[in-house]
Design a protein around this motif. Structure first.
Motif, short mmCIF file in Angstrom:
data_model
loop_
_atom_site.label_atom_id
_atom_site.label_comp_id
_atom_site.label_asym_id
_atom_site.label_seq_id
_atom_site.Cartn_x
_atom_site.Cartn_y
_atom_site.Cartn_z
N GLN A 51 0.82 -1.20 0.00
CA GLN A 51 0.00 0.00 0.00
C GLN A 51 0.86 1.25 0.00
OE1 GLN A 51 -2.07 -0.81 3.67
NE2 GLN A 51 -3.83 -1.63 2.58
N LYS A 81 0.75 6.54 0.59
CA LYS A 81 -0.03 5.39 1.05
C LYS A 81 -1.41 5.44 0.39
CE LYS A 81 0.41 3.39 4.81
NZ LYS A 81 0.78 1.97 5.11
N ALA A 113 -5.07 2.92 -0.47
CA ALA A 113 -5.77 1.63 -0.40
C ALA A 113 -5.62 0.93 -1.75
CB ALA A 113 -7.23 1.84 -0.07
N LEU A 120 -7.53 -1.22 6.04
CA LEU A 120 -7.25 0.10 5.48
C LEU A 120 -5.80 0.49 5.78
CD1 LEU A 120 -10.34 2.35 6.21
CD2 LEU A 120 -9.64 1.23 4.09
N PRO A 121 -5.18 1.23 4.85
CA PRO A 121 -3.87 1.80 5.17
C PRO A 121 -3.98 2.62 6.44
CG PRO A 121 -4.55 2.37 2.92
CD PRO A 121 -5.69 1.65 3.55
N THR A 122 -2.96 2.55 7.28
CA THR A 122 -2.99 3.23 8.58
C THR A 122 -1.66 3.96 8.77
OG1 THR A 122 -4.41 1.48 9.45
CG2 THR A 122 -3.29 2.87 11.06
N MET A 163 -1.62 10.51 1.68
CA MET A 163 -2.40 9.29 1.93
C MET A 163 -3.77 9.43 1.29
SD MET A 163 -2.86 10.29 5.90
CE MET A 163 -1.63 11.61 5.85
N GLU A 164 -4.38 8.31 0.95
CA GLU A 164 -5.66 8.38 0.26
C GLU A 164 -6.74 8.91 1.20
OE1 GLU A 164 -6.85 4.91 -1.94
OE2 GLU A 164 -8.89 5.68 -2.19
N THR A 170 -7.76 6.14 4.59
CA THR A 170 -6.58 5.93 5.43
C THR A 170 -6.95 6.26 6.87
OG1 THR A 170 -5.15 6.65 3.62
CG2 THR A 170 -4.15 6.53 5.81
#
Lengths: 290, 290
Positions: free
Chosen positions: A182, A222, A224, A234-236, A255-256, A260
């Motif tokens: 990701q 980052k 998803a 989910l990206p974190t 980040m998205e 995120t």
């Protein structure tokens, strides 16, 4: 604070089951459920969930593959809605030691056990649905922890950072289609590192020695995965990600937006502002990035 | 041994200029040129070329950006054909200290300095062409060191390894389109690691801790980038790659046939056979892989 399953956004005493891996997010979900008038029962996965984080709520620590214990605990507390939250490292089959129910469920997951993370998590969500549960995304309970679009702190990306973000977004989308990672790091048009199974923290560790000294610092991107099971993985980012980006000499993190999770938004923004890093929520399409 | 530029495959005393980075391949090219009846003059890049490797031939050690020295040396020896061979780490602009000719050439390379490796190498090949040289691929001189199609040693990939190879080939092709790396490691359908600027050796180092204990070992896949400047940066493996693959618990190495250099094929095959690893030359398209 609007889980979609009650028209008034309230939980009216319903019990939400939380399947908890590591980190602070399980507690944040539990607090959010209570604030919405619900109760929680937490299944803490041994070796991942932190007793200090989940200990405040009714909970049971179980082995990952003890599916019989997990399902009976959730049913006993009347949980219908579930949230999977917090990182769990992919176990080895040899270490799983499933109980009888676990063995049946493993058989139903089948080949997906050997697929990428997204395939595996999708299969787990499907099986839980077949068991009568509704799996919710943590982001439904934690709207304040979901990255919004735009500049999140005091610092914004300049034109050259935006061009690195556009390249990084392309790279992560291509990776995501193949169910790989990701994230990636781009510096001045050069892709320094690409994330696969090692995760973001370890990727950032190696970026320190790959950075190019003659151009502005790099950017962590980052996103998803396209078609990702958003209810499970989910990206974190969190304070540790911001610290890793600082140590790697990066200029910022993109980040998205809407996809995120930020484990402690206030701390992340304060750290980034202090270090002069940008935090930006970006769109997933080809449109303007922020 | 058939550089294409003489109808009879002989060099008739012509002098081939070798621009040499690290490793043993510059000496192998020099020997091959002599065996074909040619002479060589080697430019060894300081900090990369190994004096013990190139010292046997007429040579000059120069800084990477001392283009004036490089061009005058090549012209003084009457070189018309050039070979770029051996790894050179991308330098920082601050460390380059170009001479006057170097500064003019850097200006002509321009934005490509900041692009991925392939963009940069393509620009260098173009500039050398404009200076009147013909840049040849090392593989034209070393046909015995180019991976051929099929199983190279005593061990072949089984069906599950072949399916990892197919996935890995897709991954590397996607990466290559974005001018990122040339390799990845796949184990049982799971992409463990993807290579960007850190290179194959460092990627293999981290794979050791990412491997999944419950399935057969992973596979390293190396492919040239689609549209890659094949005269400057072919994927290369050598005994060190085989040792890294062994240490990471891999089952084998798949590499693009006709587009991968093997620095010491006999040693690689002997090591792989001894360890039970496969070495396989694969096609780049969607056809049968070996």
């Amino acid at each position: 604070m609007a889980p979609e399953f009650r028209p008034d956004g309230r939980l009216h005493g319903a019990c939400v089951g939380i399947l908890a891996g590591g980190g602070p997010l399980p507690a944040q979900v539990a607090r959010a459920v209570e604030q919405a008038g619900g109760r929680v029962f937490i299944i803490g996965f041994q070796g991942f969930a932190e007793p200090g984080v989940i200990g405040h709520w009714p909970h049971r620590m179980v082995r990952l593959a003890a599916a019989g214990d997990i399902l009976s605990g959730l049913h006993a507390h009347g949980c219908r809605d579930l949230v999977l939250i917090g990182p769990v490292k992919r176990p080895s089959l040899g270490s799983l030691r499933p109980d009888a129910t676990g063995a049946r469920i493993l058989a139903r997951i089948g080949r997906a056990l050997f697929a990428g993370d997204d395939g595996l998590l999708g299969a787990i969500v499907r099986v839980l649905g077949e068991e009568g549960f509704t799996v919710r995304g943590a982001h439904e309970f934690l709207p304040g922890s979901v990255a919004r679009r735009g500049v999140l702190g005091a610092v914004g990306p300049d034109a050259s950072a935006c061009s690195d973000i556009v390249l990084g977004r392309d790279v992560v989308r291509q990776l995501g289609r193949l169910d790989i990672g990701q994230g990636c790091v781009v510096q001045g048009g050069l892709v320094l590192a690409v994330e696969a199974l090692e995760g973001t923290d370890r990727m950032l560790e190696r970026v320190g020695s790959l950075r190019q000294p003659d151009r502005p610092g790099g950017v962590l991107v980052k996103m998803a995965k396209p078609g990702q099971e958003r209810r499970a993985d989910l990206p974190t980012i969190g304070p540790r990600t911001v610290a890793g980006a600082m140590a790697a000499g990066l200029r910022g993190i993109a980040m998205e937006a809407g996809a995120t999770l930020i484990t402690d938004p206030a701390a992340c923004i304060a750290m980034a502002d202090e270090a002069g890093l940008f935090l930006a929520g970006i769109g997933s399409g080809d449109e303007k990035i922020i």
